[in-house]
Design a protein around this motif. Structure first.
Motif, PDB file in Angstrom:
ATOM      1  N   PRO A 107       0.814  -1.218   0.000  1.00 60.43           N
ATOM      2  CA  PRO A 107       0.000   0.000   0.000  1.00 60.43           C
ATOM      3  C   PRO A 107       0.852   1.274   0.000  1.00 60.43           C
ATOM      4  N   ASP A 108       0.285   2.326  -0.580  1.00 59.39           N
ATOM      5  CA  ASP A 108       0.998   3.601  -0.662  1.00 59.39           C
ATOM      6  C   ASP A 108       1.440   4.114   0.700  1.00 59.39           C
ATOM      7  N   ASP A 109       0.620   3.931   1.728  1.00 63.67           N
ATOM      8  CA  ASP A 109       1.008   4.452   3.037  1.00 63.67           C
ATOM      9  C   ASP A 109       2.255   3.749   3.578  1.00 63.67           C
ATOM     10  N   VAL A 110       2.393   2.464   3.295  1.00 68.01           N
ATOM     11  CA  VAL A 110       3.586   1.722   3.722  1.00 68.01           C
ATOM     12  C   VAL A 110       4.802   2.227   2.947  1.00 68.01           C
ATOM     13  N   TRP A 111       4.642   2.348   1.632  1.00 66.44           N
ATOM     14  CA  TRP A 111       5.744   2.840   0.796  1.00 66.44           C
ATOM     15  C   TRP A 111       6.122   4.271   1.177  1.00 66.44           C
ATOM     16  N   ASP A 112       5.120   5.125   1.333  1.00 66.83           N
ATOM     17  CA  ASP A 112       5.384   6.532   1.632  1.00 66.83           C
ATOM     18  C   ASP A 112       6.104   6.704   2.966  1.00 66.83           C
ATOM     19  N   GLU A 113       5.747   5.879   3.939  1.00 72.81           N
ATOM     20  CA  GLU A 113       6.429   5.963   5.238  1.00 72.81           C
ATOM     21  C   GLU A 113       7.886   5.528   5.105  1.00 72.81           C
ATOM     22  N   ALA A 115       9.651   5.769   2.385  1.00 73.27           N
ATOM     23  CA  ALA A 115      10.300   6.838   1.605  1.00 73.27           C
ATOM     24  C   ALA A 115      10.552   8.088   2.443  1.00 73.27           C
ATOM     25  N   ARG A 116       9.809   8.257   3.514  1.00 72.73           N
ATOM     26  CA  ARG A 116      10.036   9.382   4.425  1.00 72.73           C
ATOM     27  C   ARG A 116      11.358   9.218   5.191  1.00 72.73           C
ATOM     28  N   ALA A 122      18.643   3.851  -0.676  1.00 73.02           N
ATOM     29  CA  ALA A 122      18.358   3.016   0.488  1.00 73.02           C
ATOM     30  C   ALA A 122      17.083   2.205   0.273  1.00 73.02           C
ATOM     31  N   LEU A 123      16.072   2.813  -0.349  1.00 77.15           N
ATOM     32  CA  LEU A 123      14.844   2.066  -0.657  1.00 77.15           C
ATOM     33  C   LEU A 123      15.144   0.906  -1.603  1.00 77.15           C
TER      34      LEU A 123
END
Length: 151
Positions: A107-113, A115-116, A122-123
């Motif tokens: 999910p985007d929220d997992v990816w976005d966190e 990426a924060r 590193a990603l």
């Protein structure tokens, strides 16, 4: 438990070296060693790979990690023992390990966190490390490699 087959990476010339080279390549991503081992342990728990659970818990212990953190990896959301970047990496590892568990695999929220807390390099290293530990888990679990088989 007895192995069904000698570990496949030992039977296929160059296979282990290729996987180890892939692992080494991610060092450029500058993801901390402990973070890498935490995601290895968590994915291995999900995949029920006893060889890797044992190995990565021992690596964390050798790296100076406290028992509380090692024991709590399976319940990392409910403990105060992990930093925000470690939590983001653990969430990414869980999502990328359990791809078929939801319609939106990561999910985007997992990816976005993630990426924060991590830059693109590193990603990339995290994604490769997650894929790599899942490959090792599948090799070991499928052939029922016994704990301690890797020394």
């Amino acid at each position: 438990m007895e192995a069904r087959l000698k570990n496949p990476v030992m039977l296929m010339p160059g296979a282990l070296q290729a996987l180890l080279a892939l692992d080494k390549s991610t060092e450029a991503g500058e993801v901390p060693y402990v973070t890498r081992k935490l995601i290895h342990l968590r994915a291995s728990q999900i995949n029920a790979c006893s060889v890797c659970v044992d190995m990565h818990a021992r690596e964390l212990k050798k790296a100076g990690e406290k028992d509380e953190r090692i024991f709590a990896v399976a319940a990392w959301r409910e403990t105060p023992y992990f930093t925000a970047p470690e939590r983001a990496a653990l969430a990414l590892a869980e999502a990328a390990t359990r791809l078929a568990d939801r319609s939106d695999a990561v999910p985007d929220d997992v990816w976005d966190e993630a990426a924060r807390h991590y830059d693109d390099k590193a990603l990339a290293a995290l994604v490769i490390q997650i894929a790599l530990i899942n490959a090792f888990n599948r090799l070991n679990a499928t052939t029922r490699q016994p704990v301690g088989a890797w020394g």
